[in-house]
Write an enzyme that holds these catalytic residues in place. Structure first.
Site, PDB file in Angstrom:
ATOM      1  N   GLU A 206       0.827  -1.216   0.000  1.00  0.00           N
ATOM      2  CA  GLU A 206       0.000   0.000   0.000  1.00  0.00           C
ATOM      3  C   GLU A 206       0.859   1.262   0.000  1.00  0.00           C
ATOM      4  O   GLU A 206       0.332   2.372  -0.021  1.00  0.00           O
ATOM      5  CB  GLU A 206      -0.920   0.004   1.227  1.00  0.00           C
TER       6      GLU A 206
ATOM      7  N   ASP B 287     -12.176  -4.156  -2.748  1.00  0.00           N
ATOM      8  CA  ASP B 287     -13.120  -5.287  -2.748  1.00  0.00           C
ATOM      9  C   ASP B 287     -14.477  -4.806  -2.251  1.00  0.00           C
ATOM     10  O   ASP B 287     -14.611  -3.685  -1.786  1.00  0.00           O
ATOM     11  CB  ASP B 287     -12.583  -6.406  -1.846  1.00  0.00           C
TER      12      ASP B 287
HETATM   13  N1  ADE Z   1      -9.366  -3.682   3.790  1.00  0.00           N
HETATM   14  C1  ADE Z   1      -9.592  -3.946   2.497  1.00  0.00           C
HETATM   15  N2  ADE Z   1     -10.726  -4.665   2.332  1.00  0.00           N
HETATM   16  C2  ADE Z   1     -11.223  -4.853   3.582  1.00  0.00           C
HETATM   17  C3  ADE Z   1     -12.345  -5.528   4.075  1.00  0.00           C
HETATM   18  N3  ADE Z   1     -13.198  -6.142   3.253  1.00  0.00           N
HETATM   19  N4  ADE Z   1     -12.538  -5.520   5.419  1.00  0.00           N
HETATM   20  C4  ADE Z   1     -11.677  -4.893   6.242  1.00  0.00           C
HETATM   21  N5  ADE Z   1     -10.588  -4.256   5.827  1.00  0.00           N
HETATM   22  C5  ADE Z   1     -10.358  -4.223   4.499  1.00  0.00           C
END
Ligand code: ADE
Length: 264
Positions: free
Chosen positions: A12, A217
């Protein structure tokens, strides 16, 4: 100004340390802090690792040991709402610890004995970050993220959102859990695992902070593989170009000192 830049994972923040002029490295509390100049801004880069305690420890160290005057958290997050898509960018307007629940002693989400459920990042720094993110999408995105990756991730026209970011010691990969969070936290745009902890530390120490997240996501059953793919091939491009634009902007037009310094 001295800008502390935190990310949870190497991917990141990849490229920032390499871009630093005159880097000097110091290990403290099992973390590598690298101080130097980033596009003529005095900066300290560090990886917090994952979770609220790790992030709080890192933010505190940046302030108390490295004397940073501002903190930027840059990383990825799960989408907190259907209007937010993979590849979009979220700049936090407010942050909450979604797993904080000392009810019935205190209202749900309230950090006990602070009277606060939500913590606000610094508005001027966040506005600059929004500008940097918009310029990144308009001017750098097509070059920074190759066509193959754009197609693979379905990134057509990524957008910048502002809103509520919820942090907790939990990777959210369950549609129903996300729906429940949406019901309890109106205006939710992203879920992640560090931002609200950094915001609380910065609030208590009187240090302005801002949190930016690229959406990796949809916090559903496919979240883990989506997250891994995004972090591997795209996250660093977002962080690098947005931080570059932010630093250049801060160099050209420094932030005014805050009059409400709450810490010390
Ligand atoms: N960071 C990236 N995606 C995430 C997720 N689905 N839940 C918690 N932290 C995250």
């Amino acid at each position: 100004m001295r800008l502390g830049i935190i990310s949870a994972l190497h991917e990141e923040q990849a490229g920032l340390v390499e871009a630093m002029r005159g880097p000097s490295r110091l290990i403290h509390g099992m973390r590598d802090y690298v101080a130097g100049q980033l596009w003529e801004i005095d900066a300290v880069c560090v990886l917090s690792r994952i979770g609220k305690v790790a992030a709080a420890m890192t933010a505190t160290t940046l302030v108390e040991k490295f004397g940073v005057t501002h903190i930027l958290f840059t990383g990825v997050a799960g989408a907190g709402d259907k209007t937010v898509q993979v590849g979009d960018i979220v700049v936090a307007e407010s942050l909450v610890q979604h797993d904080m629940d000392a009810s019935p002693l205190f209202p749900r989400f309230e950090v006990p004995l602070t009277g606060q459920t939500h913590f606000q990042p610094d508005a001027p720094l966040s506005m600059r970050l929004v500008g940097a993110a918009q310029d990144f999408l308009e001017l750098d995105f097509l070059d920074a993220v190759g066509e193959g990756e754009r197609r693979a991730f379905g990134l057509a026209r990524p957008r910048v959102h502002r809103g509520l970011v919820a942090s907790g010691d939990q990777f959210v990969n369950d549609r129903l859990r996300l729906e429940a969070m949406n019901g309890a936290l109106p205006g939710l745009v992203a879920v992640e695992m560090e931002g609200a902890a950094v915001a609380q530390v910065c609030h208590e120490l009187g240090v302005p902070c801002a949190v930016i997240r690229a959406i990796s996501d949809n916090a559903n059953e496919n979240a883990a593989p989506d997250f891994m793919r995004f972090v591997k091939s795209i996250a660093a491009q977002y962080a690098f170009h947005i931080t570059r634009r932010l630093c250049r902007d801060l160099k050209e037009a420094p932030l005014q000192p805050r009059s409400d310094s709450a810490g010390t």
